[in-house]
Design a protein around this motif. Structure first.
Motif, short mmCIF file in Angstrom:
data_model
loop_
_atom_site.label_atom_id
_atom_site.label_comp_id
_atom_site.label_asym_id
_atom_site.label_seq_id
_atom_site.Cartn_x
_atom_site.Cartn_y
_atom_site.Cartn_z
N GLU A 1 -62.18 -77.70 -25.06
CA GLU A 1 -61.96 -77.97 -26.48
C GLU A 1 -61.75 -79.45 -26.82
OE1 GLU A 1 -58.10 -77.09 -28.34
OE2 GLU A 1 -57.59 -75.97 -26.53
N ASN A 2 -61.58 -80.32 -25.80
CA ASN A 2 -61.39 -81.74 -26.07
C ASN A 2 -62.70 -82.50 -25.93
OD1 ASN A 2 -58.42 -82.07 -26.49
ND2 ASN A 2 -58.33 -81.15 -24.46
N SER A 3 -62.95 -83.42 -26.85
CA SER A 3 -64.19 -84.20 -26.82
C SER A 3 -64.27 -85.09 -25.58
CB SER A 3 -64.31 -85.05 -28.08
OG SER A 3 -63.22 -85.95 -28.19
N SER A 4 -63.11 -85.42 -25.00
CA SER A 4 -63.09 -86.25 -23.79
C SER A 4 -63.47 -85.47 -22.55
CB SER A 4 -61.71 -86.88 -23.61
OG SER A 4 -60.69 -85.90 -23.64
N ARG B 1 -54.68 -84.01 -22.06
CA ARG B 1 -56.00 -83.51 -22.45
C ARG B 1 -56.65 -82.62 -21.39
NH1 ARG B 1 -55.24 -83.94 -27.65
NH2 ARG B 1 -55.32 -86.05 -28.48
#
Length: 357
Positions: A27-30, A92
């Motif tokens: 779910e994290n863009s990173s 994250r």
């Protein structure tokens, strides 16, 4: 109800990993690539990267006599998240290594992972990798968390200055009292076994003690405090999480910042159940709050100019102030006496050859 346990060897290492992680979604863009390749791939083009790691050893950091596997997985993740929040950052990604002996089944490992995944879901952290291995010394869990923070917002231990206010979130000593309660009930159970009564149903009565049990078995990392401070436009000058006890952590900040400190006994926040349990065990509740550890609250300092902004923030308490280094680290009691603070928190080096660095 199916109580059949699945031997881990029937799946093998890669089969077990696939079984435990096949439904994980990022779910994290990173998080560019998660589980399923030789490495996870992360991208942090405009952030500082924060990395922390822990190791939890059966018999040293936890006791499976009273620690449910799901709770253990949850706690293992939370203690890592707490370290990232203590830098004023956000976790994250998480990597988890687990070693198990022959006692454990696939369903047991599922329980550990269900706790880890619940913690990740609540804090919006992606589980992106890890390893599994056999163990000859019991269960071992070693999580590593990757977080992010803005360069100008990351808070270190060495930024406290003379006259800064010393603050803590939540309340202290509850996790230690929960541990004392569990150890007390374990001793009762072991005595029954010794007396040949092990076939009797053993059900301890924890009524009225639920809070201190939860603080020990299911701690919560204080993301909400980081967000509260951000909304109030307050940037701490130094910060740590309280894992080894208030005294130890405060002395770490003072040593890193080359300062002294003065805290006030009457301002140390306590919960009623903590105080009641300490009284029951004939223990000094302030000593427990200073040295108990595993509270995973945030200890931080702020500039004196922030007093009006922070004094009314929910679940934050001002407990003292930073002083000049020559004044030392002191506790002022309710009757006005001053005593040197001592780092009496939990120290794994007393009995083990490894510790967090």
């Amino acid at each position: 109800m199916n109580t059949t346990k699945t031997d881990i060897s029937t799946l093998g290492e890669f089969g077990l990993i696939k079984h435990l992680t096949q439904s994980i979604k990022l779910e994290n863009s990173s998080s560019i690539k998660g589980i399923g390749d030789d490495c996870a791939v992360l991208s942090y083009p405009d952030k500082q990267v924060l990395i922390t790691s822990d190791i939890l050893m059966e018999g040293v950091h936890f006791d499976l006599t009273y620690c449910p596997l799901k709770h253990l997985g949850y706690k293992a993740a939370m203690v890592n998240f707490s370290d990232v929040y203590a830098m004023n950052g956000y976790p994250r990604q998480l990597v988890v290594n687990i070693a198990v002996d022959r006692r454990f089944s696939v369903e047991d490992i599922e329980s550990i992972y269900s706790g880890i995944r619940l913690a990740c879901e609540q804090h919006h952290v992606d589980l992106v990798g890890g390893d599994t291995s056999s163990s000859l010394t019991g269960l071992v869990i070693s999580p590593t968390c990757i977080g992010e923070g803005d360069k100008e917002s990351i808070v270190y231990r060495n930024g406290a200055k003379d006259t800064d206010l010393i603050c803590v979130s939540g309340n202290l000593g509850a996790a230690y009292m929960g541990l004392q309660l569990l150890e007390q009930e374990k001793a009762v159970y072991n005595q029954q076994v010794k007396e040949g009564k092990k076939d009797l149903a053993f059900q301890p009565d924890f009524t009225g003690k639920e809070y201190i049990l939860e603080r020990q078995l299911k701690p919560e990392a204080r993301r909400d405090i980081v967000e509260t401070l951000k909304k109030a436009n307050i940037l701490p000058t130094a910060m740590m999480d309280i894992s080894d006890g208030l005294s130890s952590e405060l002395m770490h900040i003072c040593e890193s910042s080359k300062t002294g400190c003065l805290i006030y006994e009457e301002r140390i926040p306590l919960d009623y159940q903590t105080a009641a349990m300490a009284e029951h065990l004939n223990m000094n509740v302030i000593t427990c709050a200073l040295n108990g550890g595993e509270d995973y609250e945030l200890l931080f300092t702020v500039n004196l100019a922030d007093y009006d902004s922070i004094k009314n923030l929910e679940d934050i308490r001002i407990i003292g102030r930073i002083t000049k280094p020559e004044l030392g680290c002191k506790l002022e009691t309710r009757d006005g006496q001053e005593f040197e603070l001592k780092a009496q928190g939990w120290n794994p080096l007393k009995t083990q050859e490894s510790a967090e660095i």
